[in-house]
Design a protein around this motif. Sequence first.
Motif, short mmCIF file in Angstrom:
data_model
loop_
_atom_site.label_atom_id
_atom_site.label_comp_id
_atom_site.label_asym_id
_atom_site.label_seq_id
_atom_site.Cartn_x
_atom_site.Cartn_y
_atom_site.Cartn_z
N ASP A 70 0.72 -1.22 -0.01
CA ASP A 70 -0.10 0.04 -0.02
C ASP A 70 0.77 1.30 0.04
O ASP A 70 1.89 1.47 0.66
CB ASP A 70 -0.83 -0.06 1.36
N GLU A 71 0.49 1.95 -1.13
CA GLU A 71 1.18 3.40 -1.02
C GLU A 71 2.76 3.48 -1.19
O GLU A 71 3.26 4.31 -1.07
CB GLU A 71 0.96 4.25 0.39
N LYS A 72 3.14 2.24 -1.65
CA LYS A 72 4.45 2.24 -2.16
C LYS A 72 4.63 3.09 -3.63
O LYS A 72 3.64 2.96 -4.57
CB LYS A 72 5.18 0.83 -2.14
N VAL A 73 5.46 3.57 -3.86
CA VAL A 73 5.60 4.17 -5.29
C VAL A 73 6.68 2.94 -6.14
O VAL A 73 7.75 2.60 -5.46
CB VAL A 73 6.41 5.52 -5.35
N VAL A 74 6.36 2.72 -7.17
CA VAL A 74 7.00 1.65 -7.95
C VAL A 74 7.32 2.19 -9.26
O VAL A 74 6.68 2.80 -10.45
CB VAL A 74 6.09 0.26 -8.19
N GLY A 75 8.58 2.04 -9.51
CA GLY A 75 9.17 2.71 -10.73
C GLY A 75 9.40 1.37 -11.65
O GLY A 75 9.65 0.27 -11.59
N LEU A 76 9.10 1.65 -13.03
CA LEU A 76 8.85 0.59 -14.12
C LEU A 76 9.67 0.81 -15.02
O LEU A 76 9.75 1.90 -15.56
CB LEU A 76 7.47 0.28 -14.65
N LEU A 77 10.56 -0.13 -15.33
CA LEU A 77 11.53 0.07 -16.45
C LEU A 77 11.11 -0.65 -18.11
O LEU A 77 11.13 -1.83 -17.73
CB LEU A 77 12.84 -0.49 -16.09
N GLY A 78 11.18 0.09 -18.91
CA GLY A 78 10.71 -0.90 -20.01
C GLY A 78 9.42 -1.06 -20.42
O GLY A 78 9.03 -2.32 -19.94
#
Length: 320
Positions: free
Chosen positions: A309-317
Amino acid sequence: MSRVAVIGAGYVGLTTAACLADLGNDVIVVDTNREKVAQLLRNHVPFYEPGLSELVERNTKAKRLTFTTSYEEAVPGAEYAIIAVSTPEGEGGEADLSFVESAAGSIADWMDGPLVVVNKSTVPPLTGDMVSRVIGQRNAKHKADVVSNPEFLREGSAIQDFMHPDRVVIGGHDRGAAEKVAKLYEPLQAHILITPNIYTAEMVKYASNAFLAARISFINEIARICERVDADAKLVAEGMGLDKRIGPSYLDVGIGYGGSCFPKDVKALAALAERFDYHPELLNAVMDINRDQRMLVIDKLRDCLEELDEKVVGLLGLAF
Ligand SMILES: NC(=O)c1ccc[n+]([C@@H]2O[C@H](COP(=O)([O-])OP(=O)(O)OC[C@H]3O[C@@H](n4cnc5c(N)ncnc54)[C@H](O)[C@@H]3O)[C@@H](O)[C@H]2O)c1
């Protein structure tokens, strides 16, 4: 050189049109999407594909390539009409052929002489017969030979794939019409496989996509076993890929296959099999593994972060 009408200005239609124009043909593209055609007429390619803008601009300037929303402008006088419209997932997973059917009807309305109708959209076997039927019912005056010529290009390397294909597959009930389509590809000096019945060519496309999807699900399943016995799945894939009989492609462990084709095409092939009373166990397993593979990522994130919950996720590609 030939006069070619391409139906649909998407990835496949526009790439085909620009490449055939570059090979010297006189190509007109018809698309029902007014906004798309307006952009193309302003020399703006509405999606990103390396090298395509330059190819479109060069051939538009040379007057070998043009765009319209009107079948009346595109079809009369054409020797070939190449159907490259979308075939999205329909009800129950079957391919939705309504765009193909509509394109066939519009071609019939405007053809003014014998025509070779080339189906490049990904469609299940028997679709070519439907296209023939639609055209025959709407235009009894002129003869249309329908030929299947599935497309194998990949987004991101579409031009390279079109100009240097591993193979060109062409199938038709009429050998002469199939050979006429082969002429379009002659300058590419590619391996051309002509199948004497149209259903075989239609099937090659589905079988190829299903096989590639199966490789991805296979290596993902192997990876899950690897995790349990402390083996390195990436090195296992590398070790497998060095075997000439296996080869390295489509053996990347990851979150499974996606994109605009594999999910819908595997589903459509499975639905087709069911329609003909065959239960496709392997295809179903390929789809099940692929669905579950996404959840594995969530489980792994939970293991690392506990709470998501409420974590920021970075997506690559995110693209090709
Ligand atoms: N995108 C790929 O990488 C790829 C590769 C191989 C095969 N295919 C297959 O090729 C076909 C086309 O795919 P795409 O990615 O180019 O689709 P797309 O959605 O990008 O383009 C389809 C185009 O057809 C137009 N259209 C729809 N109905 C029409 C009609 N009746 N008359 C004229 N234009 C019409 C739409 O407006 C759209 O511009 C599909 O069957 C797809 O499965 C796609």
